[in-house]
Design a protein around this motif. Structure first.
Motif, PDB file in Angstrom:
ATOM      1  N   THR A 112     -80.472 -62.020  -9.489  1.00 13.62           N
ATOM      2  CA  THR A 112     -80.707 -63.301 -10.528  1.00 13.62           C
ATOM      3  C   THR A 112     -79.634 -64.250 -10.609  1.00 13.62           C
ATOM      4  O   THR A 112     -79.735 -65.332 -10.549  1.00 13.62           O
ATOM      5  CB  THR A 112     -81.448 -62.937 -11.961  1.00 13.62           C
ATOM      6  N   SER A 113     -78.456 -63.702 -11.099  1.00 14.14           N
ATOM      7  CA  SER A 113     -77.289 -64.427 -11.552  1.00 14.14           C
ATOM      8  C   SER A 113     -76.193 -64.017 -10.552  1.00 14.14           C
ATOM      9  O   SER A 113     -75.861 -63.047  -9.921  1.00 14.14           O
ATOM     10  CB  SER A 113     -76.669 -63.836 -12.622  1.00 14.14           C
ATOM     11  N   LEU A 114     -75.904 -65.515  -9.744  1.00 22.08           N
ATOM     12  CA  LEU A 114     -75.086 -65.256  -8.897  1.00 22.08           C
ATOM     13  C   LEU A 114     -73.556 -64.889  -9.463  1.00 22.08           C
ATOM     14  O   LEU A 114     -72.751 -64.570  -8.274  1.00 22.08           O
ATOM     15  CB  LEU A 114     -75.058 -66.620  -7.975  1.00 22.08           C
ATOM     16  N   ASP A 115     -73.074 -65.179 -10.549  1.00 23.07           N
ATOM     17  CA  ASP A 115     -71.910 -65.010 -11.186  1.00 23.07           C
ATOM     18  C   ASP A 115     -71.457 -63.444 -11.098  1.00 23.07           C
ATOM     19  O   ASP A 115     -70.555 -62.980 -11.042  1.00 23.07           O
ATOM     20  CB  ASP A 115     -71.747 -65.619 -12.357  1.00 23.07           C
ATOM     21  N   THR A 116     -72.741 -62.760 -11.205  1.00 21.84           N
ATOM     22  CA  THR A 116     -72.470 -61.207 -11.166  1.00 21.84           C
ATOM     23  C   THR A 116     -73.070 -60.590 -10.184  1.00 21.84           C
ATOM     24  O   THR A 116     -73.429 -59.378 -10.223  1.00 21.84           O
ATOM     25  CB  THR A 116     -73.348 -60.699 -12.550  1.00 21.84           C
ATOM     26  N   TRP A 117     -73.281 -61.267  -9.056  1.00 21.43           N
ATOM     27  CA  TRP A 117     -73.925 -60.723  -7.665  1.00 21.43           C
ATOM     28  C   TRP A 117     -73.105 -59.277  -7.438  1.00 21.43           C
ATOM     29  O   TRP A 117     -73.834 -58.368  -6.930  1.00 21.43           O
ATOM     30  CB  TRP A 117     -74.181 -61.785  -6.869  1.00 21.43           C
ATOM     31  N   LYS A 118     -71.897 -59.408  -7.198  1.00 22.02           N
ATOM     32  CA  LYS A 118     -71.121 -58.470  -6.832  1.00 22.02           C
ATOM     33  C   LYS A 118     -71.281 -57.256  -7.406  1.00 22.02           C
ATOM     34  O   LYS A 118     -71.532 -56.146  -7.067  1.00 22.02           O
ATOM     35  CB  LYS A 118     -69.762 -58.782  -6.569  1.00 22.02           C
ATOM     36  N   GLU A 119     -71.195 -57.403  -8.971  1.00 17.75           N
ATOM     37  CA  GLU A 119     -71.304 -56.145  -9.751  1.00 17.75           C
ATOM     38  C   GLU A 119     -72.789 -55.639  -9.936  1.00 17.75           C
ATOM     39  O   GLU A 119     -72.718 -54.401  -9.719  1.00 17.75           O
ATOM     40  CB  GLU A 119     -70.922 -56.505 -11.395  1.00 17.75           C
ATOM     41  N   ASN A 120     -73.822 -56.608  -9.840  1.00 13.62           N
ATOM     42  CA  ASN A 120     -75.149 -56.087 -10.218  1.00 13.62           C
ATOM     43  C   ASN A 120     -75.838 -55.762  -8.591  1.00 13.62           C
ATOM     44  O   ASN A 120     -76.925 -54.905  -8.837  1.00 13.62           O
ATOM     45  CB  ASN A 120     -75.908 -56.985 -10.717  1.00 13.62           C
ATOM     46  N   VAL A 121     -75.227 -56.232  -7.750  1.00 13.82           N
ATOM     47  CA  VAL A 121     -76.079 -56.175  -6.426  1.00 13.82           C
ATOM     48  C   VAL A 121     -75.127 -55.179  -5.534  1.00 13.82           C
ATOM     49  O   VAL A 121     -75.380 -54.260  -4.861  1.00 13.82           O
ATOM     50  CB  VAL A 121     -76.447 -57.155  -5.786  1.00 13.82           C
ATOM     51  N   GLY A 122     -73.965 -55.827  -4.889  1.00 15.90           N
ATOM     52  CA  GLY A 122     -73.325 -55.155  -4.034  1.00 15.90           C
ATOM     53  C   GLY A 122     -72.757 -53.937  -4.467  1.00 15.90           C
ATOM     54  O   GLY A 122     -72.775 -52.880  -3.815  1.00 15.90           O
ATOM     55  N   ASN A 123     -71.989 -53.856  -5.377  1.00 12.84           N
ATOM     56  CA  ASN A 123     -71.192 -52.625  -5.886  1.00 12.84           C
ATOM     57  C   ASN A 123     -72.207 -51.364  -6.221  1.00 12.84           C
ATOM     58  O   ASN A 123     -72.049 -50.467  -5.639  1.00 12.84           O
ATOM     59  CB  ASN A 123     -70.443 -52.707  -6.935  1.00 12.84           C
ATOM     60  N   VAL A 124     -73.113 -51.790  -6.642  1.00 15.46           N
ATOM     61  CA  VAL A 124     -74.501 -51.077  -7.066  1.00 15.46           C
ATOM     62  C   VAL A 124     -74.814 -50.093  -5.721  1.00 15.46           C
ATOM     63  O   VAL A 124     -75.183 -49.209  -5.719  1.00 15.46           O
ATOM     64  CB  VAL A 124     -75.508 -51.315  -7.817  1.00 15.46           C
ATOM     65  N   ALA A 125     -75.210 -50.988  -4.815  1.00 18.43           N
ATOM     66  CA  ALA A 125     -76.138 -50.560  -3.750  1.00 18.43           C
ATOM     67  C   ALA A 125     -75.028 -49.721  -2.957  1.00 18.43           C
ATOM     68  O   ALA A 125     -75.428 -48.750  -2.159  1.00 18.43           O
ATOM     69  CB  ALA A 125     -76.227 -52.090  -2.702  1.00 18.43           C
ATOM     70  N   VAL A 126     -73.599 -50.149  -2.657  1.00 21.03           N
ATOM     71  CA  VAL A 126     -72.763 -49.139  -2.006  1.00 21.03           C
ATOM     72  C   VAL A 126     -72.461 -47.813  -2.517  1.00 21.03           C
ATOM     73  O   VAL A 126     -72.659 -46.973  -1.850  1.00 21.03           O
ATOM     74  CB  VAL A 126     -71.475 -50.001  -1.822  1.00 21.03           C
TER      75      VAL A 126
END
Length: 523
Positions: free
Chosen positions: A332-346
């Motif tokens: 939802t938030s692009l500001d926290t995309w890396k923390e909430n999406v990318g890093n979690v998925a990896v």
């Protein structure tokens, strides 16, 4: 754990491609495109392909290779993707399948969601096979929908009962299955759902659903359409229009891309202006362009909503039945995309393929528990066998009563009705869910009320409706149902010929809006 695959799903414009890049870089992955339109050469803007300079050197397969005049089916995708997965595994890399055509991805991962059987054509020569294929394709392309539906009723009455007689796309698909396999689709579905659970999932799979709250996503999609228009969308559409052939089917292939049909009124008007040596920068054309842009935004938002419905209604029940983990990631938030999406998925993907402990999927973020709750249980065979169409007698009879009263002019003695005067088709509802929705709809409830009032008031009911029509017309609050009943009342006709007003009374005029466009469209 055996070699597996990562699948990245979600709506358009939510960041699936970005996640596929990050996963590929972290896990030595190669991306396999699972978007039905991104397989076509060019058309990068209208199909929203990730630009080459943003792919960060990650290899992408099944993208940008098919000429615009050809079609690419789910069968083609499955065969190509399985071949690629095998080769990627041989290179000790991780296949990352990403795309919003969820039927493609679902059919790739599970054996029982796509027809694998091929007709035994060993007795036919290559020339005979080509001739038969051409004949079948010509029949599907050139026949009207009624003819196709009649054919489906002959070869597969179960699927014919499931589909609406006007749903050309689904009717055609069922006929294609019959022509390609020599068996009716309903029988093949039953066979494939008889597979043991251990044989259904083709390989270990880790699924990531990239999700955004609808209000935020809708604003993002609107902005993206504006960016597409500024970035060269019109030039792509003009190029597509030059390639249109006489037998182009706008519901298949690249022509389904959102934007092409939506801007057709604008480009048609521009082409007519050029033909007539008229200016193309008029205020009227600019207004039409703006309207078409808004239509494209609306269709894009609607498509995103349908993608979510597919995941919840089709994919989630399948995952639950086969005990496949699916992780919803909050984008939802692009500001926290890396923390909430990318890093979690990896982290999850690495642990999954290492056989290590995994987090609770429903507790991953604020949206996971709600959205990962499957909307319905999956029992395709039972649903297929118990599927039925129902005619709503109330809505059908009331529409026909109104139509018969007003379709033919008063005093007319002709027995031949024009097309507009023919009786409306019966209201047919497909499937138990749609039937329940119809019973709750404003349209049905209004028709039910009208029927009860008509049975109570007899001929006076028409007079009451006439008064309601006049009152609403004065107030400017007409709705479709009242307008239909009162259409002929613009003169001094009270709607009940010969009925004196003093003999009828009504204490109240129902102010409820009986016309619900959403419900009517759903029918």
């Amino acid at each position: 754990m055996d070699p597996g695959v990562i699948a990245v799903i979600g709506t358009t414009g939510v960041g699936k491609s970005n996640l596929s890049i990050q996963l590929s870089k972290e896990l030595d992955g190669e991306v396999i495109n699972g978007d039905a339109l991104q397989v076509y050469q060019g058309m990068d803007i209208i199909t929203n392909k990730m630009p080459m300079d943003e792919r960060e050197g990650v290899v992408h397969h099944l993208m940008d290779f098919l000429p615009m005049d050809q079609e690419y089916s789910v069968l083609d995708f499955k065969a190509d993707a399985l071949g690629l997965i095998e080769k990627i595994h041989e290179r000790k890399h991780m296949p990352v399948v990403v795309g919003g055509t969820h039927y493609y991805i679902q059919s790739l991962l599970w054996r029982d969601t796509l027809l694998d059987t091929k007709k035994n054509v060993g007795a036919l020569s290559e020339t005979q096979q080509q001739k038969e294929s051409y004949t079948n394709e010509k029949f599907l392309r050139d026949s009207d929908t009624a003819t196709l539906y009649k054919k489906l009723q002959e070869v597969d009455p179960i699927m014919a009962n499931k589909w609406h007689e006007n749903d050309r796309r689904k009717i055609t698909r069922s006929l294609q299955v019959f022509f390609e396999t020599g068996e009716c689709q309903s029988d093949l579905i039953k066979k494939q759902h008889a597979l043991p659970g251990s044989e259904r999932l083709r390989m270990p799979t880790c699924i990531f659903w990239v999700y955004s709250a609808p209000d935020v996503l809708n604003a993002r999609l609107d902005a993206r359409v504006d960016t597409m228009v500024k970035g060269g969308l019109f030039e792509e559409i003009q190029g597509m229009r030059k390639s249109v052939g006489p037998n182009t089917d706008y519901e298949r292939g690249i022509w389904q891309a959102i934007g092409y049909k939506e801007f057709d009124p604008y480009f048609t008007a521009v082409e007519e202006a050029i033909k007539d040596n008229q200016p193309t920068d008029t205020e009227e054309l600019e207004k039409l362009k703006s309207e078409c842009t808004e239509t494209m935004k609306t269709r894009t938002r609607q498509y995103a909503k349908r993608q979510v419905l597919w995941i919840r209604n089709k994919l989630l029940p399948l995952c639950r039945e086969k005990e496949v983990k699916i992780y919803l990631l909050d984008a939802t938030s692009l500001d926290t995309w890396k923390e909430n999406v990318g890093n979690v998925a990896v982290k999850i993907a690495k642990n999954f393929f290492a056989g290590e402990s995994l987090p609770d999927a429903e507790g991953l973020n604020q949206y996971a528990k709600e959205m990962l709750a499957a909307q319905r249980d999956l029992d395709a065979v039972s649903a297929l066998e118990s599927w039925e169409k129902k005619e709503c007698d109330i809505c059908t009879s009331m529409q026909r009563i109104m139509h018969e009263k007003y379709a033919q002019p008063a005093g007319s003695t002709t027995t031949t009705l024009t097309e507009e005067q023919q009786l409306p088709a019966p209201i047919i509802i497909h499937g138990p869910t749609s039937w329940e929705q119809h019973l709750r709809s404003k349209m049905h409830r209004k028709m039910r009320t009208n029927k009860a009032e008509m049975e109570r008031d007899g001929a006076n009911w028409w007079y009451f409706k006439a008064q309601e029509y006049k009152k609403r017309k004065r107030e400017g609050t007409l709705n479709q149902e009242v307008e239909v009943v009162g259409r002929v009342l613009d003169g001094d006709d009270d709607g009940v010929r010969g009925q004196p007003e003093s003999k009828v009374r009504r204490t109240d005029v129902d102010g409820d809006d009986g016309g619900d466009k959403k419900d009517e469209k759903a029918l």
